[in-house]
Write a protein that holds these residues in place. Structure first.
Motif, PDB file in Angstrom:
ATOM      1  N   CYS A  15       2.201   8.173  -3.552  1.00 47.44           N
ATOM      2  CA  CYS A  15       2.338   9.297  -4.505  1.00 47.44           C
ATOM      3  C   CYS A  15       3.704   9.935  -4.288  1.00 47.44           C
ATOM      4  CB  CYS A  15       1.235  10.328  -4.266  1.00 47.44           C
ATOM      5  SG  CYS A  15      -0.437   9.651  -4.389  1.00 47.44           S
TER       6      CYS A  15
ATOM      7  N   GLY B 183      -0.328  13.485  -4.959  1.00 46.16           N
ATOM      8  CA  GLY B 183      -0.791  13.396  -3.574  1.00 46.16           C
ATOM      9  C   GLY B 183      -1.706  14.542  -3.201  1.00 46.16           C
TER      10      GLY B 183
ATOM     11  N   GLY C 233       3.983  14.357 -17.652  1.00 47.61           N
ATOM     12  CA  GLY C 233       4.185  13.751 -16.326  1.00 47.61           C
ATOM     13  C   GLY C 233       3.183  14.206 -15.279  1.00 47.61           C
TER      14      GLY C 233
ATOM     15  N   LEU D 147       1.704  12.882   3.938  1.00 45.68           N
ATOM     16  CA  LEU D 147       3.015  12.837   4.592  1.00 45.68           C
ATOM     17  C   LEU D 147       4.086  13.174   3.559  1.00 45.68           C
ATOM     18  CD1 LEU D 147       2.420   9.453   6.457  1.00 45.68           C
ATOM     19  CD2 LEU D 147       2.162  11.771   7.391  1.00 45.68           C
TER      20      LEU D 147
HETATM   21  C1  FAD Z   1      12.687  19.299 -15.604  1.00 45.03           C
HETATM   22  C2  FAD Z   1      11.315  18.674 -15.634  1.00 45.03           C
HETATM   23  C3  FAD Z   1      10.368  19.162 -16.543  1.00 45.03           C
HETATM   24  C4  FAD Z   1       9.094  18.593 -16.580  1.00 45.03           C
HETATM   25  N1  FAD Z   1       8.171  19.095 -17.468  1.00 45.03           N
HETATM   26  C5  FAD Z   1       6.904  18.620 -17.459  1.00 45.03           C
HETATM   27  C6  FAD Z   1       5.863  19.206 -18.268  1.00 45.03           C
HETATM   28  O1  FAD Z   1       6.096  20.158 -19.022  1.00 45.03           O
HETATM   29  N2  FAD Z   1       4.597  18.727 -18.174  1.00 45.03           N
HETATM   30  C7  FAD Z   1       4.303  17.682 -17.342  1.00 45.03           C
HETATM   31  O2  FAD Z   1       3.121  17.287 -17.268  1.00 45.03           O
HETATM   32  N3  FAD Z   1       5.260  17.087 -16.574  1.00 45.03           N
HETATM   33  C8  FAD Z   1       6.560  17.536 -16.595  1.00 45.03           C
HETATM   34  N4  FAD Z   1       7.517  16.988 -15.771  1.00 45.03           N
HETATM   35  C9  FAD Z   1       7.165  15.846 -14.930  1.00 45.03           C
HETATM   36  C10 FAD Z   1       6.428  16.247 -13.688  1.00 45.03           C
HETATM   37  O3  FAD Z   1       7.120  17.241 -12.979  1.00 45.03           O
HETATM   38  C11 FAD Z   1       6.224  14.997 -12.816  1.00 45.03           C
HETATM   39  O4  FAD Z   1       5.711  13.975 -13.627  1.00 45.03           O
HETATM   40  C12 FAD Z   1       5.280  15.281 -11.642  1.00 45.03           C
HETATM   41  O5  FAD Z   1       5.930  16.052 -10.669  1.00 45.03           O
HETATM   42  C13 FAD Z   1       4.761  13.978 -11.031  1.00 45.03           C
HETATM   43  O6  FAD Z   1       4.000  14.266  -9.895  1.00 45.03           O
HETATM   44  P1  FAD Z   1       3.973  13.260  -8.666  1.00 45.03           P
HETATM   45  O7  FAD Z   1       3.089  13.892  -7.664  1.00 45.03           O
HETATM   46  O8  FAD Z   1       3.672  11.897  -9.160  1.00 45.03           O
HETATM   47  O9  FAD Z   1       5.477  13.183  -8.167  1.00 45.03           O
HETATM   48  P2  FAD Z   1       6.387  14.315  -7.521  1.00 45.03           P
HETATM   49  O10 FAD Z   1       6.043  15.653  -8.041  1.00 45.03           O
HETATM   50  O11 FAD Z   1       7.791  13.845  -7.688  1.00 45.03           O
HETATM   51  O12 FAD Z   1       5.991  14.297  -5.994  1.00 45.03           O
HETATM   52  C14 FAD Z   1       6.369  13.265  -5.122  1.00 45.03           C
HETATM   53  C15 FAD Z   1       6.498  13.841  -3.726  1.00 45.03           C
HETATM   54  O13 FAD Z   1       6.796  12.794  -2.827  1.00 45.03           O
HETATM   55  C16 FAD Z   1       7.805  13.214  -1.942  1.00 45.03           C
HETATM   56  N5  FAD Z   1       8.478  12.008  -1.430  1.00 45.03           N
HETATM   57  C17 FAD Z   1       9.371  11.210  -2.078  1.00 45.03           C
HETATM   58  N6  FAD Z   1       9.747  10.198  -1.293  1.00 45.03           N
HETATM   59  C18 FAD Z   1       9.083  10.338  -0.132  1.00 45.03           C
HETATM   60  C19 FAD Z   1       9.060   9.594   1.074  1.00 45.03           C
HETATM   61  N7  FAD Z   1       9.803   8.491   1.242  1.00 45.03           N
HETATM   62  N8  FAD Z   1       8.277  10.040   2.076  1.00 45.03           N
HETATM   63  C20 FAD Z   1       7.492  11.160   1.925  1.00 45.03           C
HETATM   64  N9  FAD Z   1       7.489  11.901   0.802  1.00 45.03           N
HETATM   65  C21 FAD Z   1       8.266  11.491  -0.211  1.00 45.03           C
HETATM   66  C22 FAD Z   1       8.673  14.122  -2.778  1.00 45.03           C
HETATM   67  O14 FAD Z   1       9.441  15.016  -1.975  1.00 45.03           O
HETATM   68  C23 FAD Z   1       7.627  14.842  -3.613  1.00 45.03           C
HETATM   69  O15 FAD Z   1       7.165  16.017  -2.994  1.00 45.03           O
HETATM   70  C24 FAD Z   1       8.792  17.513 -15.706  1.00 45.03           C
HETATM   71  C25 FAD Z   1       9.740  17.035 -14.793  1.00 45.03           C
HETATM   72  C26 FAD Z   1      10.989  17.613 -14.753  1.00 45.03           C
HETATM   73  C27 FAD Z   1      12.003  17.077 -13.763  1.00 45.03           C
END
Ligand code: FAD
Length: 401
Positions: A163, A20, A301, A37
């Motif tokens: 996102c 996001g 991820g 948001l």
């Molecule tokens: C322990 C661990 C180790 C990892 N190691 C790696 C690594 O080494 N390299 C790598 O590339 N990836 C790694 N990952 C994966 C990586 O952290 C995720 O793939 C990444 O955070 C994805 O980003 P995103 O923005 O899609 O989702 P997220 O980071 O999960 O962000 C989603 C956001 O949406 C918010 N949200 C959820 N629901 C709602 C709602 N209903 N309304 C408003 N907001 C909402 C959440 O609070 C969050 O802030 C790891 C994950 C974990 C748990």
């Protein structure tokens, strides 16, 4: 019930994770108005310990967006990784094999930099937005309703970007959808320790007692992982047990030492894969963990989330600035092949390195694959190309006749 405060924007982004936030910057760079948001507080989002390895294309994109000043100063550039097989280390030199390095820089640092830059530029991020729910996504005037404290609010927009991660609401709005899933019979116990790393590359350890990963977040913080049972409880792992198990599985004694120190964060993460398709329904587009989960072994991820939104920003620009709304239909088919290649790489790293049980046949197959990678330039190059990051997918060019 009181009046609903309604605002207008072009794109409502649900979730202030890497997907996001990077999208908000990409849209701002195109002069497209957006609001982010986020259900959690700024402190919570900025404190979440997660990924730490940035692919080469991710670093380039952050540089192009002008948000990599601290990353370039504090990030740790790594030439490659080490594979430790039954206690013997092998170096896979990415720079030699591909010309590119990877960068170790914590996800929370990426998130902090993105939030600070967005707010400084006058962008809007609504933290602690409760009950966020998109509606009317099949119309050209979607709306996202939410609450801020006692105030009911709504954002009217043209596009909703889902996102919101793996536990969000947006993926459930894609109907019909297919969810392809795979569960692994183990989890990762991850710890963050105040202990200076003793070497500057990650070590992926294949060991009879199970997988271990040695990594770091900065010059003073080490990040370590152990393969554990899927139903493992944190209470079963006092500090001494964690350090002893790491010292057993990692190749200590071969010129490598393991610094110990206070453990400042710990958690158990399930290992599974999933891909939701399509990644779009009407004017709702999904990105990142909202659409797919990869097992953490390939460190993909966060990188994959950022790769998705690089395509999403182009699709949105086509729809909103050039009136080409039909190009929204190209978003999912453009993203999914790279998603699946990344999924395949993460699955391969996971199955190659973890202990699946007592089957000697499978263990020897794993050793054979590791021997191939550590002795063949072709096999090592294949791993290196995927690890440093495949080129981002691009929307097909439109040929004007
Ligand atoms: C322990 C661990 C180790 C990892 N190691 C790696 C690594 O080494 N390299 C790598 O590339 N990836 C790694 N990952 C994966 C990586 O952290 C995720 O793939 C990444 O955070 C994805 O980003 P995103 O923005 O899609 O989702 P997220 O980071 O999960 O962000 C989603 C956001 O949406 C918010 N949200 C959820 N629901 C709602 C709602 N209903 N309304 C408003 N907001 C909402 C959440 O609070 C969050 O802030 C790891 C994950 C974990 C748990």
């Amino acid at each position: 019930m009181g009046a609903v405060r309604a605002d207008d924007t072009e794109v409502a982004i649900v979730g202030a994770g890497p997907a996001g936030l990077v999208l908000s910057h990409l849209l701002a760079a195109r002069g497209i108005d957006c609001v982010v948001l986020e259900q959690r507080s700024r402190e919570y989002v900025e404190g979440r310990v997660r990924a730490g390895v940035l692919e080469h294309p991710t670093v380039e994109l952050l540089r192009n967006l002008g948000v990599a000043e601290r990353l370039d100063r504090e990030g740790l550039a790594h030439r490659g990784i080490q594979l430790a097989v039954d206690g013997v280390r092998h170096h896979i030199d990415f720079v030699e094999l591909t010309g590119h390095s990877i960068t170790v820089y914590g996800q929370r640092e990426v998130v902090r930099d993105l939030i600070a830059a967005r707010l400084t530029a006058g962008g809007e991020i609504v933290f602690e937005a409760a009950d966020v729910m998109p509606a009317a996504i099949e119309t050209n005037r979607p709306v996202v309703r939410f609450r801020c404290g006692d105030e009911a609010r709504a954002v009217r927009c043209r596009i909703v970007a889902g996102c919101d991660g793996s536990h969000g609401q947006c993926a459930g709005l894609v109907e019909p959808r297919t969810v392809a899933e795979h569960a692994y019979p183990f989890a990762w116990l991850g710890v963050l320790a105040e202990a200076a790393p003793t070497q500057d590359e990650l070590i992926y350890a294949f060991h009879e007692r199970g997988f271990a990963l040695y990594s770091m977040r900065s010059a003073s913080i080490t990040r370590l992982y152990l393969q554990v049972a899927p139903d493992e409880q944190l209470g079963a792992w006092p500090d001494d047990r964690i350090w002893n198990e790491l010292a057993t599985r990692l190749p200590t004694g071969d010129g490598f030492t393991l610094n110990t120190g206070p453990i400042i964060d710990r958690g158990i993460t399930a290992m599974h894969s999933s891909v939701t398709s399509p990644m779009r329904h009407g004017n709702l587009l999904l990105a990142g963990d909202a659409a797919h989960i990869v097992p953490a072994t390939g460190a993909k991820g966060m990188n994959l989330a950022i790769a998705d939104v690089s395509v999403m920003a182009d699709v949105i620009e086509q729809a909103l600035r050039h009136g080409r709304t039909e190009r929204l239909g190209e978003y999912s088919p453009t993203c999914l092949p790279r998603v699946w290649r990344t999924q395949q790489f993460s699955h391969r790293m996971t199955t190659m390195l973890h202990r699946f049980g007592d089957d000697p046949f499978q263990r020897e197959l794993q050793r054979a694959e590791l021997a191939r990678i550590t002795s063949s330039v072709a096999a090592a190059t294949d791993l290196a190309e995927h690890y440093v990051g495949l080129p981002f997918a691009r929307l097909p060019e439109v040929v004007h006749q």
